[in-house]
Design an enzyme around this catalytic site. Sequence first.
Site, PDB file in Angstrom:
ATOM      1  N   HIS A 188      53.038  43.309  66.530  1.00 58.33           N
ATOM      2  CA  HIS A 188      52.578  43.615  65.160  1.00 58.33           C
ATOM      3  C   HIS A 188      52.591  42.344  64.299  1.00 58.33           C
ATOM      4  O   HIS A 188      51.671  42.095  63.529  1.00 58.33           O
ATOM      5  CB  HIS A 188      53.520  44.615  64.483  1.00 58.33           C
ATOM      6  N   GLY A 226      45.656  45.722  68.022  1.00 61.67           N
ATOM      7  CA  GLY A 226      46.008  45.065  69.278  1.00 61.67           C
ATOM      8  C   GLY A 226      45.206  45.644  70.439  1.00 61.67           C
ATOM      9  O   GLY A 226      44.830  46.817  70.435  1.00 61.67           O
TER      10      GLY A 226
END
Length: 281
Positions: free
Chosen positions: A37, A148
């Site tokens: 993250h 992601g």
Amino acid sequence: MNVFKLKSELEAFLGLQKKENKTIGFVPTMGALHRGHLSLIESAKLKNSLVVVSIFVNPTQFDNSDDLKKYPKPLENDLKLLKQVKCDVVFIPDVKEIYSKKITSQNFDFDGLELEMEGKHREGHFDGVGTIVKKLFEIIKPDNAYFGEKDFQQLQIIKKLVKKLNIPLKIIGLPIYRESNGLAMSSRNSRLSEQHKKAAPFIYEVLRDTQQRFTSKTPKELTLWVEEKFKNNELLQLEYFTIAEEETLKTTENIQPNKNYRAFIAAYAGNVRLIDNIRLQ
Ligand code: PAF
């Protein structure tokens, strides 16, 4: 760092920023933040005047109430990490703030992307993801949003959502962040037992081996080979392995030279479900 719980206050704040022509980079998360993250946030910081991170464990994308209950929620630590990477704005709404009275998903048609892999194994998951991401985009109105590649199917679905609904923003996908042993970083890793933590890097080993064999074996041969390898592993249960084309996410039998392919895995380590993927060339 500005922390908002109410969308009206966040919208008012971001409205003022927009008036000053500031660009907004957005990283949606469900918290339990890890290096993966933080790398999205760092990339967002490089390209935008302001970075907004949301932390919201979205109930409508869970098909399993136990999974939702057990989802880690280390909010204090998350806020500490966000301060460290100099995140500008954090949005931490509660469920009522997002869903009012009805905690339900909108139904989406993602041109079949939602029917593959995770879509087959997690009923309603992508309607839930589409619902929350659309709501967050409407509130935050970012210029760029970051996701992601670990959730590659999600990334493709969000690109499709934005295209179909004509939402004016750019979706940026970034490579998977891995532990030094190869395990893809995931908020779920914190729920692994010591034994399963040691076993889980096997998933990436198998993906790497697949990548190496990709030019000399057919997808079918590779699939059988991977299934056999998992049968001999007592700690990990394979849910699916597939080689799919990146744009359609359809399982492929015949490799075409002008297309890109990935190998995808979902497996259980004890009661923790892990997913991973790798680009094949
Ligand atoms: O990838 C996630 O963490 C979630 O699916 C997302 C995009 C934040 C939506 O809840």
